[in-house]
Write a protein that holds these residues in place. Sequence first.
Motif, PDB file in Angstrom:
ATOM      1  N   ALA A   1      -6.534  -2.749  -3.396  1.00  0.00           N
ATOM      2  CA  ALA A   1      -6.189  -2.638  -4.692  1.00  0.00           C
ATOM      3  C   ALA A   1      -4.801  -4.421  -4.831  1.00  0.00           C
ATOM      4  O   ALA A   1      -4.875  -4.910  -5.276  1.00  0.00           O
TER       5      ALA A   1
ATOM      6  N   VAL B   1       1.041  -1.210  -0.252  1.00  0.00           N
ATOM      7  CA  VAL B   1       0.775   0.415   0.133  1.00  0.00           C
ATOM      8  C   VAL B   1       1.469   1.409  -0.440  1.00  0.00           C
ATOM      9  O   VAL B   1       2.049   1.273   0.236  1.00  0.00           O
ATOM     10  N   LYS B   2       0.292   2.207  -0.894  1.00  0.00           N
ATOM     11  CA  LYS B   2       0.726   3.081  -1.008  1.00  0.00           C
ATOM     12  C   LYS B   2       0.933   3.860   0.694  1.00  0.00           C
ATOM     13  O   LYS B   2       0.211   4.064   0.932  1.00  0.00           O
TER      14      LYS B   2
ATOM     15  N   GLU C   1       3.894  -0.166  -5.846  1.00  0.00           N
ATOM     16  CA  GLU C   1       2.820   0.323  -4.524  1.00  0.00           C
ATOM     17  C   GLU C   1       1.023   0.210  -4.924  1.00  0.00           C
ATOM     18  O   GLU C   1       1.193   1.182  -6.313  1.00  0.00           O
ATOM     19  N   LEU C   2       0.399   0.285  -4.455  1.00  0.00           N
ATOM     20  CA  LEU C   2      -0.799   0.358  -4.882  1.00  0.00           C
ATOM     21  C   LEU C   2      -1.641   1.337  -4.182  1.00  0.00           C
ATOM     22  O   LEU C   2      -1.410   1.120  -2.909  1.00  0.00           O
ATOM     23  N   ASP C   3      -3.308   1.626  -4.411  1.00  0.00           N
ATOM     24  CA  ASP C   3      -3.723   2.701  -3.582  1.00  0.00           C
ATOM     25  C   ASP C   3      -4.584   2.344  -1.749  1.00  0.00           C
ATOM     26  O   ASP C   3      -4.234   2.976  -1.258  1.00  0.00           O
ATOM     27  N   ASN C   4      -4.122   0.990  -1.941  1.00  0.00           N
ATOM     28  CA  ASN C   4      -4.761   0.525  -0.657  1.00  0.00           C
ATOM     29  C   ASN C   4      -5.180  -0.936  -0.075  1.00  0.00           C
ATOM     30  O   ASN C   4      -4.758  -1.504  -1.352  1.00  0.00           O
TER      31      ASN C   4
ATOM     32  N   GLY D   1     -12.359   0.245   1.560  1.00  0.00           N
ATOM     33  CA  GLY D   1     -11.115   0.084   0.617  1.00  0.00           C
ATOM     34  C   GLY D   1     -10.587  -1.480   1.459  1.00  0.00           C
ATOM     35  O   GLY D   1      -8.227  -1.404   0.614  1.00  0.00           O
TER      36      GLY D   1
END
Length: 294
Positions: free
Chosen positions: A52, A30-31, A46-49, A78
């Motif tokens: 994802a 996660v970002k 890295e992904l948003d949440n 999320g």
Amino acid sequence: MSKIGFIGLGIMGRPMAGHLLDAGHTLSTVKRGTLDEPLASKGMQELDNPKAVAEACEIIITMVPDTPDVEEVLFGEGGVIEGLKPGTLVIDMSSIAPIATQGFAKRITEAGGEYVDAPVSGGEGGAINAALTIMVGATEEGFTRALPILEVMGKTITHIGGHGAGQTCKVANQIVVALTIEAVAEGLLFASKAGADVAKVRESLLGGLAQSKILDLHGERMIKRTFDPGFKIKLHQKDLNLALEGARSLNLALPGTANAQQLFQACAAQGGADWDHAGILRALESLADHEVGS
């Protein structure tokens, strides 16, 4: 090789994730505020949440501080469960409450996933050296699926029992570790106050029945007064809270655990919540009005 989501790149999680990348697995996380350049250079994305991450991966690993953190990652807005695919393996390597773990496992299983609780022991050094002890609570199928992944990060891996059993074992581990650190601190403090060379006392004790990894590693920390955290006092406090809450529910007295918790609290009151747990020595030094080695 597997597509793995790793959520929780802290003192322990970061080297653990690095080992998975080095083994050839694809890793997502996660970002956070800033990109982790060393892991990104090895291919971590890295992904948003967490949702994802779950959508992109077949295995999810969580390594976060406490029970509410795991709950938020898995079931919050999320969260992992919103992106969970049938058959996804969810491995929680955090140290959290055993009863809550059983509830989390039930929810993930009902959503079509496979849940494994796999808390670790060995500290930062164990994580860096891929030598962690891993205590597993899972079904037989879950343990079999998780084992090849756990073997990348750990050295001693034991299937303790069903869901929550790994966390129960970790609580027991943290009781033993806390009381042993306290015992080492008291022994070195006694020797120092009596005028002995504490380095030579430690060397002698390492050859006898008192020998332990804690005397070796944390005894050295105490003598050298290096209290930068490998494992923070505030996290050990969290684990002992789990032990004491569990003891109350079991109608069980754990007087040594309660005493160790009070000493950790004395450290926290001195601004030491982020000290390494070997810093319990400082609380005892305050009571004795004596510093080891002085």
